[in-house]
Write a protein that holds these residues in place. Sequence first.
Motif, PDB file in Angstrom:
ATOM      1  N   UNK A  39       9.604  18.917   3.792  1.00 46.46           N
ATOM      2  CA  UNK A  39      10.026  17.637   3.236  1.00 46.46           C
ATOM      3  C   UNK A  39       8.790  16.810   2.906  1.00 46.46           C
ATOM      4  N   UNK A  40       8.874  16.022   1.867  1.00 48.67           N
ATOM      5  CA  UNK A  40       7.801  15.094   1.538  1.00 48.67           C
ATOM      6  C   UNK A  40       8.383  13.691   1.387  1.00 48.67           C
ATOM      7  N   UNK A  41       7.526  12.690   1.535  1.00 48.11           N
ATOM      8  CA  UNK A  41       7.976  11.293   1.530  1.00 48.11           C
ATOM      9  C   UNK A  41       6.899  10.422   0.922  1.00 48.11           C
ATOM     10  N   UNK A  42       7.326   9.379   0.247  1.00 46.37           N
ATOM     11  CA  UNK A  42       6.400   8.343  -0.196  1.00 46.37           C
ATOM     12  C   UNK A  42       7.089   7.001  -0.101  1.00 46.37           C
ATOM     13  N   UNK A  43       6.330   5.966   0.125  1.00 47.47           N
ATOM     14  CA  UNK A  43       6.890   4.628   0.241  1.00 47.47           C
ATOM     15  C   UNK A  43       5.781   3.599   0.198  1.00 47.47           C
ATOM     16  N   UNK A  44       6.174   2.339   0.111  1.00 47.14           N
ATOM     17  CA  UNK A  44       5.207   1.243   0.040  1.00 47.14           C
ATOM     18  C   UNK A  44       5.240   0.473   1.356  1.00 47.14           C
ATOM     19  N   UNK A  45       4.098   0.415   2.005  1.00 45.76           N
ATOM     20  CA  UNK A  45       3.967  -0.279   3.282  1.00 45.76           C
ATOM     21  C   UNK A  45       3.332  -1.653   3.073  1.00 45.76           C
ATOM     22  N   UNK A  46       3.603  -2.606   3.954  1.00 41.30           N
ATOM     23  CA  UNK A  46       2.885  -3.883   3.887  1.00 41.30           C
ATOM     24  C   UNK A  46       1.476  -3.724   4.460  1.00 41.30           C
ATOM     25  N   UNK A  47       0.508  -4.266   3.763  1.00 42.47           N
ATOM     26  CA  UNK A  47      -0.886  -4.229   4.227  1.00 42.47           C
ATOM     27  C   UNK A  47      -1.432  -5.649   4.223  1.00 42.47           C
ATOM     28  N   UNK A  48      -1.803  -6.130   5.388  1.00 43.68           N
ATOM     29  CA  UNK A  48      -2.371  -7.471   5.484  1.00 43.68           C
ATOM     30  C   UNK A  48      -3.831  -7.460   5.035  1.00 43.68           C
ATOM     31  N   UNK A  72       0.852  -1.181   0.000  1.00 47.62           N
ATOM     32  CA  UNK A  72       0.000   0.000   0.000  1.00 47.62           C
ATOM     33  C   UNK A  72       0.892   1.236   0.000  1.00 47.62           C
ATOM     34  N   UNK A  73       0.656   2.126  -0.937  1.00 49.74           N
ATOM     35  CA  UNK A  73       1.469   3.336  -1.017  1.00 49.74           C
ATOM     36  C   UNK A  73       1.033   4.344   0.039  1.00 49.74           C
ATOM     37  N   UNK A  74       2.004   4.928   0.697  1.00 44.15           N
ATOM     38  CA  UNK A  74       1.729   5.984   1.663  1.00 44.15           C
ATOM     39  C   UNK A  74       2.555   7.215   1.348  1.00 44.15           C
ATOM     40  N   UNK A  75       1.985   8.391   1.611  1.00 42.50           N
ATOM     41  CA  UNK A  75       2.697   9.646   1.400  1.00 42.50           C
ATOM     42  C   UNK A  75       2.529  10.527   2.633  1.00 42.50           C
TER      43      UNK A  75
END
Length: 309
Positions: free
Chosen positions: A291-300, A218-221
């Motif tokens: 600052x900004x950030x995005x990444x992919x988190x694990x989602x069960x 799941x993408x988070x920003x």
Amino acid sequence: MKNYDVAIIGGGVAGLTTALYAHKVGMSVIVLERSKAGCGASGGLVGALAPHMPENWNEKKQYQLDALAMSSSFWADIELQSGQATGYHKNGRFQNITDERGLEKALMREDAAKSTWAGMGEWQIRNDENHPFENSPFGYIYDTLSAQIMPRDAMSALAKTVKNLGIDVRENFSVDDIHPQEIIGTEKIRTKNIVIAAGYESWPWARKYLGVDFGEGTKGQAAILQPIEPWSYPMVTGAGFYIVPHAPDRLAIGSTSERFWKHDNVDEELDALLAKVARDMPLLKNAQILESWSGIRPRAFRPDPLIGK
């Protein structure tokens, strides 16, 4: 070739913590990280440590509450061993009550928290003006159990602690295949046990060896904002957002939860999130994005703790 009692794939918060506890019971440990220890989803910006709602209590909620109870002493020990700050502190959380139904739920949860939270924290309903909300017609909730941490600082301190203990941490290690007692990648690693703690990239390994899909990415920003005026409130949560004050002039705002995305970079979804937060919080209008950030988190797929054999 050296043999290890346990090899851990993934050097995020789960992998490094597992390494720490395995080492404490006398196991030889190696951590295999494809990039740098503490990066990925573990090295984000937000750092909210908030409890489940106190009603309809069950084993899963208790499991998470026990983890929150451990946090204070765990991160204090990491700070002591590493000599670095983690940003952990327990200053509570505000939630706005916007309608009568919300007030009914808040009153019910206030009573439930007295038993389910077992004296660890309180769920209070307040009706004063000491809040950051645009409108709060039915008051707001202040729970004293919520805590926060600075993810990157915490991960840096945790990684340093693990390395200082002499645990073998291999960064920039690419895993190509896994066998019952061997990992093949940048080099061959022989081990009695394998722990997969590679975030959302754990799912393909689980699918290959167990034949089951447990989750997805799941993408988070998120972003760090500098408000026009200093922030004097604790963490705030609302519909789809967290505001975590790491300093009076440094607020982490997050995060989106995008099951479908075209790329893993920052995009218009973050703009929409920040606009929503600014509408609800007058103090954040015209705040500067530092600052900004995005990444992919694990989602069960199911809300179950994915820990175990």
